[in-house]
Design a protein around this motif. Structure first.
Motif, mmCIF file in Angstrom:
data_model
loop_
_atom_site.group_PDB
_atom_site.id
_atom_site.type_symbol
_atom_site.label_atom_id
_atom_site.label_comp_id
_atom_site.label_asym_id
_atom_site.label_seq_id
_atom_site.Cartn_x
_atom_site.Cartn_y
_atom_site.Cartn_z
ATOM 1 N N VAL A 51 0.867 -1.175 0.000
ATOM 2 C CA VAL A 51 0.000 0.000 0.000
ATOM 3 C C VAL A 51 0.898 1.217 0.000
ATOM 4 O O VAL A 51 1.820 1.324 0.805
ATOM 5 N N LYS A 52 0.644 2.108 -0.986
ATOM 6 C CA LYS A 52 1.514 3.283 -1.098
ATOM 7 C C LYS A 52 0.698 4.549 -0.957
ATOM 8 O O LYS A 52 -0.186 4.804 -1.769
ATOM 9 N N ASN A 53 1.027 5.310 0.080
ATOM 10 C CA ASN A 53 0.509 6.666 0.215
ATOM 11 C C ASN A 53 -1.022 6.744 0.128
ATOM 12 O O ASN A 53 -1.576 7.613 -0.519
ATOM 13 N N GLY B 79 -2.224 9.244 3.844
ATOM 14 C CA GLY B 79 -0.910 8.870 3.337
ATOM 15 C C GLY B 79 -0.293 7.659 4.010
ATOM 16 O O GLY B 79 0.856 7.693 4.433
ATOM 17 N N VAL B 80 -1.073 6.583 4.107
ATOM 18 C CA VAL B 80 -0.567 5.379 4.762
ATOM 19 C C VAL B 80 0.186 4.503 3.757
ATOM 20 O O VAL B 80 -0.303 4.251 2.659
ATOM 21 N N THR C 253 -1.978 4.066 -4.035
ATOM 22 C CA THR C 253 -2.175 2.831 -4.788
ATOM 23 C C THR C 253 -2.099 1.620 -3.863
ATOM 24 O O THR C 253 -1.475 1.665 -2.811
ATOM 25 N N VAL C 254 -2.753 0.549 -4.303
ATOM 26 C CA VAL C 254 -2.690 -0.728 -3.609
ATOM 27 C C VAL C 254 -2.218 -1.750 -4.634
ATOM 28 O O VAL C 254 -2.785 -1.849 -5.720
ATOM 29 N N GLY D 282 -5.231 8.751 11.577
ATOM 30 C CA GLY D 282 -5.241 8.437 10.154
ATOM 31 C C GLY D 282 -3.883 8.210 9.531
ATOM 32 O O GLY D 282 -3.784 7.802 8.384
ATOM 33 N N ALA D 283 -2.815 8.487 10.266
ATOM 34 C CA ALA D 283 -1.494 8.324 9.672
ATOM 35 C C ALA D 283 -0.711 7.262 10.437
ATOM 36 O O ALA D 283 -1.016 6.963 11.592
#
Lengths: 533, 377
Positions: free
Chosen positions: A288-290, A304-305, A342-343, A506-507
């Motif tokens: 998982v990107k951002n 932004g995980v 993106t995942v 959330g982060a």
């Protein structure tokens, strides 16, 4: 002095004996914990004490007198109140309106009061009082008096609630206190709580325990049904263990420990899950990107995980509930739209995939909300057992479901995952929480996934089922699969995960390797950065 | 094991049957009072009704014929109830289907029946489905309440069709508002000289298909899941939006078919009282309710309601009882149906006790006294 006692109390549902000759004694002014696995018969017992169910045989004694309750209102009249696991409150009413509901205080007026002004009456206090006291109730509610009465009760028991607040604006912990307040307002002496901490965060649970102790100081008797042993040890004075509808053990709390209780509950020793074998060095399976998710109210719930999971690895996501974990899981499983990022699964982009596509990509999901997304209460076990996999070629061909294959699937899951059913053709609503959860785990793991996304997989589940589910998660890891484990139960995260990330607002605020101590993680969960000033 | 299961099935079946039967009986009692007020003997009126409708071969065939569109409209509504969406526009879709079938039936001449009839039916099915597509799309994409839209579109359909029948498609030779009579090649013939037409067989076939859909198919499974818990359905990878549209289309198609069959088998021309009063679509709602939205229940309820309709029209011939008594009975059935008398798994004595308790409770509930229901709420 015994507050409540049962003698050979038995409840049968048809051929099924839910409670078998239960003898239990609760002393006045103590906190009694009744523990047992899901389906052991704790709730049946309490529902009989509260008049929701009528015993098949045996008797209930309150203050030494035999009683019969046809309904909860009978029980309340005898000073027994119950707080259910699922709250029964009206969200659009205020706290005090909820509390007085059903026993409203009516306005009254004193028609003879003007007579008191007469000098003739004023001279005679007896007559004066008599005229002033003659009151006629009106069909109008006296809101101010209600509010004042409820506020008095809140203050008396130190419940820390605002009587005028709307119930829908309260936190879960506060709502539970309103339920308790409802009973205290009706002046109950014995308070029964059914799984009170199942829905609470650890902090709220601690607050509840201190409120219960406060009640005990006020002379009330408290009975708590639970399967969380830590709370038993923290809160109670004595414990009764129920297994298979019968009492299997009783003890003073200071005389026992968690291990002994667990053994009594399950009937054997509980194995602590081994913290996995050697750390793995598989390739990255899930990435998982951002990732960002915007909640319906416009707040950025996930911010932004980024993380990745390797084959044969369990990645734990720790955090106090409500810090974006639910939204993260929903976005990953196709139930919420991704706002950015993106995942990737096995290198392929699956960002914003529909739930169907998620499963087609061999990603299994144990959702957070067991009866919301995981199961449908009003459908049969078999229908639930195929949900999400009903398009499999073994199950359906040309749009028609094969009844035989569906039954075979159900029987396989039930057998391999030890799901205990009363009626194999019945609805899921018959299952206890632990068995319902095992059904979900069975369904999802049997699809032979590459990735498992498990959200709060053991919430509200009994010790035996927790052990079982943990074992299954570790088996999956050992089979070289990737597991994302989201849990607010820190000990679960620490015992199972190879790596832990912590979410706050959330982060991702920190990452810790296996074996990180609870204190560090706890600080990160509270938003304090490690090493930072 | 098997035996236990059968017993349970029978029990829940009997309970469902009783839940439908009790309101019907109560409605008959209410109807009897009105009949008695009209100075007729209710027993002999009911005897005439039932005797003529059910116990003469001619009457019974007529009942089945009348039941055919009710089966279809009942299914049309039952389908949507299963998915927990509510198509209240079955009446309008049915009228549109009937109208389209009537126009095609009248405007083509010299076509063989084997082509003409299927053409009419297909066109009607498509127009019914298309009409239902409007609320379906509004519901699926804009979350517009389908109940309101479908309900209001009924009036739109009635008025537009009236306008067309009075103007463009009016049969000038008729003394009242009516479209042209359909061609002989479009009309269903009577089967074996009875009152029955092929329309009944078509309705039965539609029933059989729907039974398979709901008992055996993946679509039926998904519709049930969506109806019971949409969140769960979505999480399990079902496309709720698409399925809701599919259900509405299916419902509209069934309604259109009902209208077409009624046109080709009974009315032959579109008039302003084509579907009668209160209308086949509305009757379908009662049928579905009476059959507790189950496919088999709807079949039985449709035949029962058909018998009631035929019986009343027969009774009107032989007694002073007006046709309108059927509305009274229908209204009373709906009224009494809204009470669930027996729950699925309750034992009979308990059930009877509960009904008695409910009745007692109505009279006994004192003010200020808290009842359990209030408490557990």
């Amino acid at each position: 002095m015994t507050a409540i006692e049962t003698r050979k109390l038995t409840k049968k549902f048809g051929d099924f004996t839910a409670n078998n000759e239960i003898d239990i004694r609760v002393e006045r002014g103590e906190i009694k914990a009744v523990v047992g696995e899901n389906g052991a018969g704790k709730s049946t017992l309490m529902n009989m004490l509260y008049g929701l169910l009528q015993p098949s045989s045996g008797e209930i004694l309150v203050d030494g007198e035999p009683v019969r309750f046809a309904s909860p209102s009978d029980a309340i009249k005898r000073g027994i109140g119950m707080v259910h696991q699922h709250f029964k409150l009206s969200p659009n009413l205020t706290v005090f309106e909820n509390v007085v509901l059903g026993s409203e205080i009516r306005r009254a007026f004193a028609p003879l009061k003007p007579l008191c002004l007469l000098p003739f009456v004023r001279k005679r206090p007896a007559l004066n009082d008599k005229f002033a006291a003659r009151r006629l109730p009106l069909p109008l509610i006296d809101a101010a008096a209600q509010k004042a009465a409820v506020e008095r009760t809140i203050q008396k028991y130190n419940l820390g609630l605002d009587a005028a607040a709307l119930v829908k604006n309260l936190s879960i912990g506060e709502k539970q206190r309103v339920e308790i307040l409802k009973m205290l307002y009706r002046d109950v002496q014995i308070l029964i709580l059914d799984e009170p901490t199942g829905v609470l965060t650890p902090r709220e649970a601690d607050e509840l325990i201190s409120s219960l102790k406060e009640l005990r100081r006020g002379g009330k008797t408290v009975i708590v049904i639970t399967h969380k042993l830590r709370e038993v040890m923290d809160a109670s004075d004595s414990v009764t263990v129920i297994r298979g509808g019968a009492v299997v053990g009783e003890a003073k709390t200071f005389d026992t420990d968690e291990k002994k209780l667990a053994r009594m509950m399950v009937g054997r020793d509980i194995e602590r899950p081994k913290t996995g074998g050697a750390p793995v060095a598989g390739g990255v399976v899930y990435e998982v990107k951002n990732l960002s998710v915007v909640a319906p109210d416009g707040r950025k719930a996930v911010d932004g995980v980024s993380f990745n999971i390797r084959a044969g690895e369990i990645l734990g996501v720790a955090g106090v509930e409500g810090n974006g974990q639910s939204e993260l899981v929903k976005a990953l499983t196709g139930l919420m739209t991704v706002a950015g990022g993106t995942v990737l699964k096995g290198g392929a982009d699956i960002t914003d995939a529909w739930p169907k596509a998620v499963r087609e990509n061999k990603i299994a999901v144990i959702p957070e909300d067991r009866y919301g997304q995981g199961l449908c209460r009003d459908m049969t076990v078999a229908q639930n057992a195929i949900a999400g996999y009903h398009r499999d070629r073994q199950i359906s061909r040309f749009g028609l479901l094969s009844k035989k294959a569906v039954i075979r699937r159900r029987d396989g899951l039930v057998k391999n995952f030890d799901v205990r059913l009363c009626d194999p053709d019945g609805d899921v609503s018959q299952l206890s929480g632990g068995n319902a959860q095992k059904l979900i785990v069975a369904r999802e793991l049997s699809s032979n996934p590459d990735v498992l996304i498990a959200s709060q997989p053991t919430r509200g589940v009994d010790v035996g089922s927790i052990e079982f589910i943990h074992k299954k998660l570790l088996e999956l890891k050992d089979a070289g699969k990737a597991v994302l484990l989201v849990s607010s139960e820190l000990s679960e995260i620490m015992n199972l995960s190879d790596r832990v990330i912590v979410m706050y607002k959330g982060a991702v605020v920190g990452e810790a390797p296996r074996g990180a101590d609870g204190e560090t993680l706890g600080l990160m969960m509270a938003g304090v950065m490690p090493g930072g000033g | 094991m098997l035996k236990e299961k059968t017993v349970k099935n029978i029990k829940s079946g009997v309970a469902a049957f009783c839940n439908a039967l009790i309101p019907v009986l109560l409605a008959f009692v209410g109807g009897a009072l009105i009949i008695a007020a009209a100075r007729e003997n209710p027993f002999s009126v009911y005897a005439t009704m039932l005797g003529r409708a059910l116990f003469t071969p001619d009457g019974f065939m007529r009942v089945l014929h009348v039941a055919a569109p009710l089966i279809l409209t009942g299914l049309a509504i039952g389908v949507t109830f299963k998915a927990n969406v509510f198509n209240m526009g079955v009446e309008g879709q049915m009228l549109l289907g009937g109208f389209v079938a009537g126009i095609i039936g009248a405007s083509m001449r010299g076509v063989p029946a084997a082509v003409h009839i299927p053409l009419c039916l297909t066109a009607a099915v498509f127009s019914g489905a298309l009409f239902a597509l409007v609320p379906a799309l509004l519901k699926a994409y804009f979350k517009v309440n389908e109940m309101v839209v479908t309900l209001m579109l009924n009036y739109a359909a009635v008025e537009i069709l009236a306008f067309l029948a009075e103007g463009v498609f009016r049969d000038p030779s008729a003394g009242y508002v009516s479209t042209d009579m359909i061609a002989g090649s479009a009309a269903f013939g009577r089967l074996f000289g009875t009152n029955l037409t092929a329309f009944f067989l078509i309705a039965l076939a539609a029933f059989a298909v729907m039974a398979v859909v709901f008992k055996k198919s993946r679509l039926g499974y998904e519709i049930t899941a969506i109806g019971k818990n949409p969140e769960f359905a979505e999480a399990a990878g079902m496309n709720v939006r698409k399925k809701i549209i599919a259900v509405m289309l299916l419902s509209g198609a069934l309604a259109g078919l009902a209208g077409a069959g009624w046109m080709l088998g009974e009315k032959y021309r579109y008039t302003l009282d084509f579907s009668g009063s209160p209308g086949l679509g509305w009757d379908g709602m009662l049928v579905s309710l009476l059959g507790s939205h189950s496919v088999f229940g709807i079949l039985i309820a449709a035949v029962f309601y058909g018998a009631l309709k035929v019986g009343v029209s027969q009774a009107a011939l032989f007694t002073k009882i007006p046709n309108e008594i059927i509305f009274v009975i229908q209204a009373l059935i709906i009224l009494f149906l809204s009470v669930s008398y027996l729950s699925k798994n309750v034992k009979f004595r308990e059930g009877a006790g509960r009904i008695f308790g409910k009745i007692k409770g109505i009279f006994k509930r004192k003010k200020g006294e808290r009842t359990d229901e209030q408490h557990t709420l």
